[in-house]
Enzyme design. Sequence first.
Site, short mmCIF file in Angstrom:
data_model
loop_
_atom_site.label_atom_id
_atom_site.label_comp_id
_atom_site.label_asym_id
_atom_site.label_seq_id
_atom_site.Cartn_x
_atom_site.Cartn_y
_atom_site.Cartn_z
N GLY A 14 -21.66 93.43 -2.84
CA GLY A 14 -21.75 91.97 -2.84
C GLY A 14 -21.08 91.27 -4.01
N SER A 15 -19.93 91.80 -4.48
CA SER A 15 -19.28 91.08 -5.58
C SER A 15 -18.67 89.76 -5.11
CB SER A 15 -18.23 91.96 -6.27
OG SER A 15 -17.09 92.12 -5.46
N ARG A 68 -24.98 95.91 20.09
CA ARG A 68 -24.46 95.05 19.03
C ARG A 68 -24.98 93.62 19.14
NH1 ARG A 68 -19.86 96.38 15.99
NH2 ARG A 68 -19.31 98.53 16.32
N MET A 93 -19.19 94.76 6.99
CA MET A 93 -18.35 95.79 7.60
C MET A 93 -18.72 96.09 9.06
SD MET A 93 -16.43 96.02 5.07
CE MET A 93 -15.32 97.40 5.31
N LEU A 96 -17.86 91.83 14.83
CA LEU A 96 -18.79 90.94 15.55
C LEU A 96 -18.35 90.77 17.00
CD1 LEU A 96 -19.10 88.39 12.64
CD2 LEU A 96 -20.96 89.85 13.51
N HIS A 112 -10.51 89.10 3.75
CA HIS A 112 -9.92 90.40 4.12
C HIS A 112 -8.94 90.83 3.02
CE1 HIS A 112 -8.55 93.61 6.71
NE2 HIS A 112 -7.32 93.29 6.37
N GLY A 146 -10.55 88.28 17.99
CA GLY A 146 -9.66 89.38 17.58
C GLY A 146 -9.92 89.74 16.12
N VAL A 147 -10.04 91.02 15.83
CA VAL A 147 -10.39 91.44 14.46
C VAL A 147 -9.29 91.03 13.46
CG1 VAL A 147 -10.87 93.43 12.99
CG2 VAL A 147 -11.78 93.34 15.31
N GLU A 177 -9.58 88.14 -4.76
CA GLU A 177 -10.59 87.73 -3.77
C GLU A 177 -11.61 86.79 -4.41
OE1 GLU A 177 -12.34 90.87 -1.33
OE2 GLU A 177 -10.68 92.18 -1.83
#
Length: 222
Positions: A14-15, A68, A93, A96, A112, A146-147, A177
């Site tokens: 969780g950074s 899921r 990770m 969905l 990402h 779409g991933v 990030e």
Amino acid sequence: MTPKRLGILISGRGSNMETLLKAAQQPSCPYAPALVIANKPDAGGLDKARSYGVAAEAIDHKLFGKDREAFERAMDGRLKAAGVELVALAGFMRVLTPWFVNEWAGRLINIHPSLLPKYPGVDTHKRCLEAGDTVHGCTVHQVTAGVDEGPVIGQAEIDVVPGDTPDTLAARVLKAEHVLFPRCLAAVARKAGTRVREDLVVDGVTVRLYAPAGQTAVNPRQ
Ligand code: GRF
């Protein structure tokens, strides 16, 4: 402006989540963390979130077997009960389903670790090195079915240097990030953005922030 209530989904340390929680401590921040959910009960980020006074809970995806959507309905119920308006995927990770993505359409933001559309999916740093790229970075984008394919909100670029390994590259991308994600989320929460480029030096790493032409733009100074 009333800050948007933010839900944060995590899977690990969780950074990135922490940079969002830190940014939200500024009175001018347009989002307010309402709930952190981890799909793994041992995710280190849960205690980190609690140390910021933010409600944090695990919803173990393994308890739902292959279903899921049942797992996602459990998350969805908790997010809605907490009045969440905007959801950040901060190192979450799990892919969905279209059901969840549709439920949160336009309000679901992912970070990402590559310059999308390059290297969607996993092992991005290794793939970047194998390709011999001289620049690498990270992308904040809207989540669609779409991933790693949704519209880009902002990107941050760093240089690949001789001798880089996937680990050294990952460490420098992570710094990028941490700069990019809070700024992009603020732009989304404000429904605003100005097309601005900015170069920053973060712990000795030069990070170039920008929003691609034609995409939702971000003001890195936010
Ligand atoms: C980050 O590199 C993120 O981009 C990727 O997973 C990593 C999570 O790191 N999806 P953290 O949990 O935010 O520290």
